[in-house]
Scaffold this active site. Structure first.
Site, PDB file in Angstrom:
ATOM      1  CB  THR A 116     -15.083   4.443  48.964  1.00  0.00           C
ATOM      2  OG1 THR A 116     -15.413   4.750  50.325  1.00  0.00           O
ATOM      3  CG2 THR A 116     -14.458   3.053  48.888  1.00  0.00           C
ATOM      4  CG  ASP A 208      -9.772  16.602  58.065  1.00  0.00           C
ATOM      5  OD1 ASP A 208     -10.476  16.889  59.057  1.00  0.00           O
ATOM      6  OD2 ASP A 208      -9.769  15.469  57.572  1.00  0.00           O
ATOM      7  CG  ASP A 211      -7.345  16.036  60.936  1.00  0.00           C
ATOM      8  OD1 ASP A 211      -7.811  15.316  61.848  1.00  0.00           O
ATOM      9  OD2 ASP A 211      -6.840  15.578  59.893  1.00  0.00           O
TER      10      ASP A 211
HETATM   11  C1  PRP Z   1     -15.745  15.557  57.055  1.00  0.00           C
HETATM   12  C2  PRP Z   1     -16.744  16.681  57.283  1.00  0.00           C
HETATM   13  C3  PRP Z   1     -18.030  16.059  56.831  1.00  0.00           C
HETATM   14  C4  PRP Z   1     -17.598  15.190  55.687  1.00  0.00           C
HETATM   15  C5  PRP Z   1     -17.955  15.895  54.406  1.00  0.00           C
HETATM   16  O1  PRP Z   1     -15.801  14.648  58.062  1.00  0.00           O
HETATM   17  O2  PRP Z   1     -16.770  17.143  58.596  1.00  0.00           O
HETATM   18  O3  PRP Z   1     -18.675  15.284  57.837  1.00  0.00           O
HETATM   19  O4  PRP Z   1     -16.179  15.025  55.794  1.00  0.00           O
HETATM   20  O5  PRP Z   1     -17.684  15.101  53.312  1.00  0.00           O
HETATM   21  P1  PRP Z   1     -18.815  14.528  52.361  1.00  0.00           P
HETATM   22  O6  PRP Z   1     -19.759  15.641  52.062  1.00  0.00           O
HETATM   23  O7  PRP Z   1     -18.042  14.094  51.146  1.00  0.00           O
HETATM   24  O8  PRP Z   1     -19.471  13.357  53.042  1.00  0.00           O
HETATM   25  P2  PRP Z   1     -14.792  13.396  58.150  1.00  0.00           P
HETATM   26  O9  PRP Z   1     -15.380  12.217  57.450  1.00  0.00           O
HETATM   27  O10 PRP Z   1     -13.429  13.821  57.707  1.00  0.00           O
HETATM   28  O11 PRP Z   1     -14.827  13.015  59.674  1.00  0.00           O
HETATM   29  P3  PRP Z   1     -14.279  13.829  60.949  1.00  0.00           P
HETATM   30  O12 PRP Z   1     -15.166  15.050  61.117  1.00  0.00           O
HETATM   31  O13 PRP Z   1     -14.444  12.858  62.045  1.00  0.00           O
HETATM   32  O14 PRP Z   1     -12.842  14.218  60.695  1.00  0.00           O
HETATM   33  N1  URA Z   2     -14.068  17.141  54.770  1.00  0.00           N
HETATM   34  C1  URA Z   2     -13.277  18.175  55.172  1.00  0.00           C
HETATM   35  O1  URA Z   2     -13.024  18.342  56.381  1.00  0.00           O
HETATM   36  N2  URA Z   2     -12.793  18.994  54.232  1.00  0.00           N
HETATM   37  C2  URA Z   2     -13.055  18.847  52.916  1.00  0.00           C
HETATM   38  O2  URA Z   2     -12.575  19.651  52.104  1.00  0.00           O
HETATM   39  C3  URA Z   2     -13.858  17.758  52.527  1.00  0.00           C
HETATM   40  C4  URA Z   2     -14.352  16.928  53.478  1.00  0.00           C
END
Ligand code: PRP
Ligand code: URA
Length: 217
Positions: A116, A208, A211
């Site tokens: 989603t 990411d 990661d």
């Molecule tokens: C990533 C990033 C942001 C989010 C951005 O985190 O660090 O928090 O996605 O996406 P958005 O603007 O569409 O909400 P993620 O959910 O991958 O979590 P993580 O940092 O734990 O990997």
């Molecule tokens: N979160 C990430 O870490 N990278 C993207 O490009 C989008 C969301």
């Protein structure tokens, strides 16, 4: 929306400093390993923080130099909070703590559902009292804007008022959504990228961020 259109909003600052742009190019490169990636994220956070903290209040204090006594400015109070959005926002914390070593650190845990693309919250702990602090929310990536909007909602619900959001790469979709949902916060962006892809990843982006900072997959 274009960079020029965003720049008309006085609450949005998109950086164009060559040092920041150079370091972002290194971040984008898929051959950049975890150690260098972490270092770069912290360095960029520090460079952005230098500018984002330009409005810190000062007060004059008396100091005795080896020559004479004088009055000289120092930062007023110790009322800052750095609030990384977990996980990736943590990567920017040390860079900002280099500038504000006495700042308190809060944490907001959010992850995006893979299908989603909506954020799910799992943790929120903020330093108190939060009301009077300058709060710097960090997340390297502003994609759809959902995570940043929810994080600022949590902070406001707990009483936070003076909020700055700092990201290294933003998609136009996320920057528009965040600035419309929270027109009262200041938003600092290292680089505005082209668009989101169908998986809501930023293009060209850097992949990411969590990661790449933590070496997970
Ligand atoms: C990533 C990033 C942001 C989010 C951005 O985190 O660090 O928090 O996605 O996406 P958005 O603007 O569409 O909400 P993620 O959910 O991958 O979590 P993580 O940092 O734990 O990997
Ligand atoms: N979160 C990430 O870490 N990278 C993207 O490009 C989008 C969301």
């Amino acid at each position: 929306m274009t960079e020029k259109e965003f720049s008309r909003n006085k609450n949005i600052e998109i950086f164009d400093h060559p040092l920041i742009q150079h370091k972002i190019t290194r971040l984008r490169d898929k051959s950049t390993g975890t150690a260098e990636f972490r270092k770069l994220i912290n360095e960029i956070a520090m460079l952005m923080g230098y500018e984002a903290l330009r409005d810190l209040e000062l007060e004059d204090v008396e100091v005795e130099t080896p020559i004479e006594k004088c009055r000289s400015p120092r930062i007023k109070g110790k009322k800052q909070a750095i609030v990384p959005i977990l996980r990736a926002g943590l990567g920017m914390t040390d860079g900002l703590l280099n500038l504000l070593p006495t700042a308190k650190v809060g944490h907001i845990g959010l992850y995006r559902d893979e299908n989603t693309h909506k954020p799910h919250s799992y943790y929120c702990k903020l330093p108190s009292p939060i009301e009077k602090r300058i709060i710097i929310v960090t997340d390297p990536m502003l994609a759809t804007g959902g995570s940043a909007i929810d994080a600022v909602n949590f902070i406001k619900e707990k009483g936070g008022k003076k909020i700055k959001f700092m990201c290294i790469i933003a998609a136009p979709e996320g920057l528009k959504a965040l600035s419309e949902a929270h027109p009262d916060i200041q938003i600092y962006v290292g680089h505005l990228d082209r668009e989101l892809n169908k998986d809501a990843y930023i293009c060209p982006g850097l992949g990411d961020a969590g990661d790449r900072i933590f070496g997970t997959k």
